[in-house]
Design an enzyme around this catalytic site. Structure first.
Site, PDB file in Angstrom:
ATOM      1  N   PHE A 175       0.844  -1.197   0.000  1.00 40.95           N
ATOM      2  CA  PHE A 175       0.000   0.000   0.000  1.00 40.95           C
ATOM      3  C   PHE A 175       0.880   1.247   0.000  1.00 40.95           C
ATOM      4  CE2 PHE A 175       0.882  -1.063   4.385  1.00 40.95           C
ATOM      5  CZ  PHE A 175       1.109   0.156   5.013  1.00 40.95           C
ATOM      6  N   CYS A 176       0.268   2.367  -0.406  1.00 41.41           N
ATOM      7  CA  CYS A 176       0.951   3.661  -0.402  1.00 41.41           C
ATOM      8  C   CYS A 176      -0.105   4.746  -0.244  1.00 41.41           C
ATOM      9  CB  CYS A 176       1.774   3.851  -1.667  1.00 41.41           C
ATOM     10  SG  CYS A 176       0.811   3.717  -3.190  1.00 41.41           S
ATOM     11  N   THR A 177       0.267   5.997  -0.401  1.00 40.05           N
ATOM     12  CA  THR A 177      -0.641   7.100  -0.075  1.00 40.05           C
ATOM     13  C   THR A 177      -1.888   7.098  -0.956  1.00 40.05           C
ATOM     14  OG1 THR A 177       1.278   8.424   0.556  1.00 40.05           O
ATOM     15  CG2 THR A 177      -0.808   9.586   0.281  1.00 40.05           C
ATOM     16  N   ILE A 204      -4.054   4.663   0.831  1.00 44.96           N
ATOM     17  CA  ILE A 204      -4.458   4.979   2.199  1.00 44.96           C
ATOM     18  C   ILE A 204      -5.567   6.025   2.212  1.00 44.96           C
ATOM     19  CG2 ILE A 204      -3.644   5.846   4.428  1.00 44.96           C
ATOM     20  CD1 ILE A 204      -0.766   5.032   3.391  1.00 44.96           C
TER      21      ILE A 204
END
Length: 289
Positions: A175-177, A204
């Site tokens: 996952f990332c922003t 996120i």
């Protein structure tokens, strides 16, 4: 005034991206928008803030090209304009990894909705990796996620080569922003022989927007690359600020430390300040007053 913020990206072949810069810049100025848009042969990546009408005008222009017709922005709001300037830049990559085999237009991992993500990361056989940089991870992440401790996304392939193995890590979730780094991260893992690779659709930000706090596995706040600095559940503004001296996110606890001096230093840069650097920072601080 409440400002509308739209974050968007798409990996798609844009060999003519250099012809987009001037007309896109003109439309953003005309719509009174600020933010940053990156254009590259591999696609587009941007965040804009302004009025809903102005952003809709620019997005309609972008989606008038069939290659971008299905581009879906992620929406949030800000109580103040989160960007100081407007920039439209030409780049070699919209997110830099320097790995030609990591091509999201060829292959990417399996997308998981925020609800599916909760189920996946609860499985002990799934290795959950935060693909963001170390300073981002430290202010918030999913419970139990691995921090690769990278200083830039370019270091991620080296982390994979040193710590991951397709035979030992059969199910990997990342996952990332906002989802863009994970597009490349999953493409890279698949190119290296990993078979079951997942990523959080919308990143996120979509998770915090969608999942109620009492059902959330997120801990802390999420760093964002604008003057809001960080957001929490419901995409409400967080408690972090940026140190003027070094640009590191600082918490209320950091501001209570003896090494914090407003506009001069914080616990993250205090030890690195020479008398000369401190004098320069003090002079700049006086000019800003």
């Amino acid at each position: 005034m409440i400002w509308t913020v739209a974050a968007f990206y798409k990996f798609v072949a844009l060999p003519d991206c250099d012809t987009w810069r001037s007309p896109l810049l003109d439309r953003c100025w005309a719509a009174d928008l600020r933010g940053t848009i990156l254009l590259a042969p591999e696609g587009i990546n941007g965040t804009l803030a302004g009025s809903q009408q102005g952003i809709d005008q620019v997005l309609d222009y972008l989606r008038s090209d069939p290659r971008l017709a299905d581009m879906e922005p992620k929406w949030s709001t800000a109580r103040a304009q989160p960007f100081q300037r407007l920039k439209v830049k030409l780049k070699s990559e919209i997110v830099t990894l320097n790995q030609p085999t990591a091509d999201p237009t060829v292959q990417v991992g399996t997308y998981l909705t925020p609800e599916e993500w909760n189920q996946a990361i609860a499985d002990p056989e799934v290795l959950v990796i935060d693909t963001r940089n170390d300073y981002e991870v430290k202010i918030g992440s999913f419970a139990g996620a691995v921090n690769p401790q990278t200083q830039s996304f370019r270091e991620f392939p080296d982390y994979v080569q040193r710590h991951l193995n397709p035979q030992n890590h059969r199910r990997v979730a990342m996952f990332c922003t906002g989802g863009i780094r994970c597009e490349k991260a999953t493409a890279y893992l698949l190119s290296q022989g990993f078979e079951q690779v997942y990523h959080l659709r919308g990143g996120i930000l979509k998770y915090l927007e969608t999942i109620p706090e009492d059902e959330s596995h997120w801990q802390g706040e999420c760093f964002v690359f604008d003057e809001r600095v960080a957001v929490g559940h419901g995409l409400e503004p967080g408690s972090y600020e940026l140190c003027v001296a070094c640009g590191h996110p600082i918490s209320p606890e950091d501001k209570a430390a003896d090494t914090y001096e407003s506009g001069i230093s914080c616990p993250h840069c205090w030890a690195e300040q020479t008398p000369e650097k401190r004098a320069r920072q003090q002079a700049r601080h006086q000019q800003r007053k």
